[in-house]
Design a protein around this motif. Structure first.
Motif, short mmCIF file in Angstrom:
data_model
loop_
_atom_site.label_atom_id
_atom_site.label_comp_id
_atom_site.label_asym_id
_atom_site.label_seq_id
_atom_site.Cartn_x
_atom_site.Cartn_y
_atom_site.Cartn_z
N ILE A 235 0.83 -1.26 0.16
CA ILE A 235 -0.01 -0.01 0.08
C ILE A 235 0.98 1.11 0.10
N LYS A 236 1.92 1.21 0.86
CA LYS A 236 2.92 2.51 1.01
C LYS A 236 3.73 2.60 -0.44
N LEU B 73 1.09 4.29 -2.81
CA LEU B 73 0.80 5.67 -2.62
C LEU B 73 2.04 6.44 -2.72
N ASP B 74 3.25 5.95 -2.63
CA ASP B 74 4.41 6.61 -2.94
C ASP B 74 4.70 6.79 -4.52
N PRO C 163 0.62 10.08 -8.04
CA PRO C 163 -1.16 10.20 -8.15
C PRO C 163 -1.73 9.24 -8.85
N GLY C 164 -2.74 9.10 -8.30
CA GLY C 164 -3.61 7.78 -9.21
C GLY C 164 -4.51 8.47 -10.19
#
Length: 87
Positions: free
Chosen positions: A60-61, A64-65, A68-69
């Motif tokens: 997950i990290k 996120l890193d 942007p999605g």
């Protein structure tokens, strides 16, 4: 067994009966042996769950890193357009 500690546990009658039958059937030498094995299995499963959770948190990290999605509808619209062009 070095460092042995005596404990008293409470369990439902049904489990106690299964424990007694298992020992009486010869699968184990004592009820303590059954409980020790069950606790070892539980500890292994608990460790595996913790490792899985750590790996999930790391994934997950990393996601996120990674930046942007994109909105899902934008991605699906692009896929629909690609497949429509091929058809």
């Amino acid at each position: 067994m070095p460092g042995v500690e005596r404990m008293t546990i409470t369990m439902p009658s049904e489990l106690a009966e299964v424990l007694r039958q298992t020992v009486a059937g010869g699968e184990y030498a004592s009820t303590s042996e059954v409980v020790r094995e069950a606790l070892r299995d539980w500890a292994r499963a608990r460790d595996a769950e913790r490792r899985d959770l750590e790996a999930l948190r790391a994934a997950i990290k990393a996601g996120l890193d990674s930046g942007p999605g994109l909105p899902a509808e934008e991605v699906f619209a692009e896929l629909r357009a690609r497949y429509a062009a091929k058809a």
